[in-house]
Enzyme design. Sequence first.
Site, PDB file in Angstrom:
ATOM      1  N   GLY A  19      45.172  46.088  43.995  1.00  0.00           N
ATOM      2  CA  GLY A  19      45.629  46.704  42.763  1.00  0.00           C
ATOM      3  C   GLY A  19      46.025  45.580  41.826  1.00  0.00           C
ATOM      4  O   GLY A  19      46.459  44.496  42.265  1.00  0.00           O
ATOM      5  N   GLY A  20      45.859  45.795  40.523  1.00  0.00           N
ATOM      6  CA  GLY A  20      46.013  44.718  39.559  1.00  0.00           C
ATOM      7  C   GLY A  20      47.283  43.904  39.702  1.00  0.00           C
ATOM      8  O   GLY A  20      47.245  42.678  39.832  1.00  0.00           O
ATOM      9  N   SER A  44      38.737  43.527  28.968  1.00  0.00           N
ATOM     10  CA  SER A  44      37.379  42.997  29.058  1.00  0.00           C
ATOM     11  C   SER A  44      36.654  43.344  27.756  1.00  0.00           C
ATOM     12  O   SER A  44      37.161  44.119  26.931  1.00  0.00           O
ATOM     13  CB  SER A  44      36.644  43.610  30.241  1.00  0.00           C
ATOM     14  N   VAL A  92      35.479  40.623  42.627  1.00  0.00           N
ATOM     15  CA  VAL A  92      36.754  41.279  42.925  1.00  0.00           C
ATOM     16  C   VAL A  92      37.922  40.371  42.541  1.00  0.00           C
ATOM     17  O   VAL A  92      38.006  39.222  42.984  1.00  0.00           O
ATOM     18  CB  VAL A  92      36.842  41.644  44.418  1.00  0.00           C
ATOM     19  N   ASP A 133      42.217  39.797  37.389  1.00  0.00           N
ATOM     20  CA  ASP A 133      43.614  39.657  37.814  1.00  0.00           C
ATOM     21  C   ASP A 133      43.986  38.185  37.975  1.00  0.00           C
ATOM     22  O   ASP A 133      45.093  37.772  37.620  1.00  0.00           O
ATOM     23  CB  ASP A 133      43.833  40.392  39.140  1.00  0.00           C
TER      24      ASP A 133
END
Length: 314
Positions: free
Chosen positions: A31-32, A178, A243, A247
């Site tokens: 999770g971020g 983004s 992935v 972050d």
Amino acid sequence: MNPTIDVSYDVERVRHTHKMRTDNEWYAPGGGGINVARVLSRLGTPSRCIYTAGGATGPALDGLIDRHQLARTRIPIEGPTRVASAVLERETGKEYRFTPQGPHLGEDECRACLAALEEVECGTLVLSGSLPPGVPDDFYAHATALMRKRGVAVVLDSSGKALASGIEGGGLLLVKPSQGELAAFVGRPLENLEAIGAAAMAIVEAGRAQLVAVTMGHEGAVLARKSGPLLLPALKIEAASAVGAGDSFVAGMVHALVNGHDELEAFRWGIAAGSAAVLRAGTDLARPDDIKRLLEQVGAPVAHGEVEAGVFRR
């Protein structure tokens, strides 16, 4: 608000119907916000994870966070913590990612999350990731207003309505969309650097955020600030996994900012950390040695008027 147990596997070839035997199995807390905390911790910047967890999978997430030696504040919820999967197909080198929507949160659980923030002592708060079902779209805007009253700088990295509401609420130190997320926010395609720079600058000029960092994958990133937009191209590296790249980018910038670097150096740290994350398959995220090695390859940001074809002309 919507953490995950991130699972990654390798498989020789993805085929429908057939049972596919996997190897290189790996579990990590995700999770971020948790990803950001993992990278910050590796870089030596103290951080605390504030997250929801529940159901049979909640204790498993707690254990994974403890295994990474992260300080944590757990907000119990009734629904089960989601499990996300990343599968690398060795035959093609392609990665398949499966991400559940997450558990439904009730009104009391949402209020408990805001109440937890009132007890947190920090200089900077990173609000990161999607909002699970049941959480109001303006949750991040409320959280930002709450923390700004306490003098806490807020960084936002989300998408969709949660991102839009957070930006419109304002008061942000940094927001990191983004290219696609920024296009969705402004409601039109952003097909070149000049359009991206203008859209990001509009957020800064409206006083909603001091900094807007727009990540563009293999094309690099744009940083909007009061004195104008900047460009940093992506480093030429072989990507193993996407992935956690965004972050890690956030963690790199936050690490630099809270340790006294200016916004330009923080931008360079973001590019280096985001690039370091894609070097490793699965959910391993950026490693300090890789970040510092790649940082030496990151040049100075390019200001408006210095890019071919008049990009960032104002």
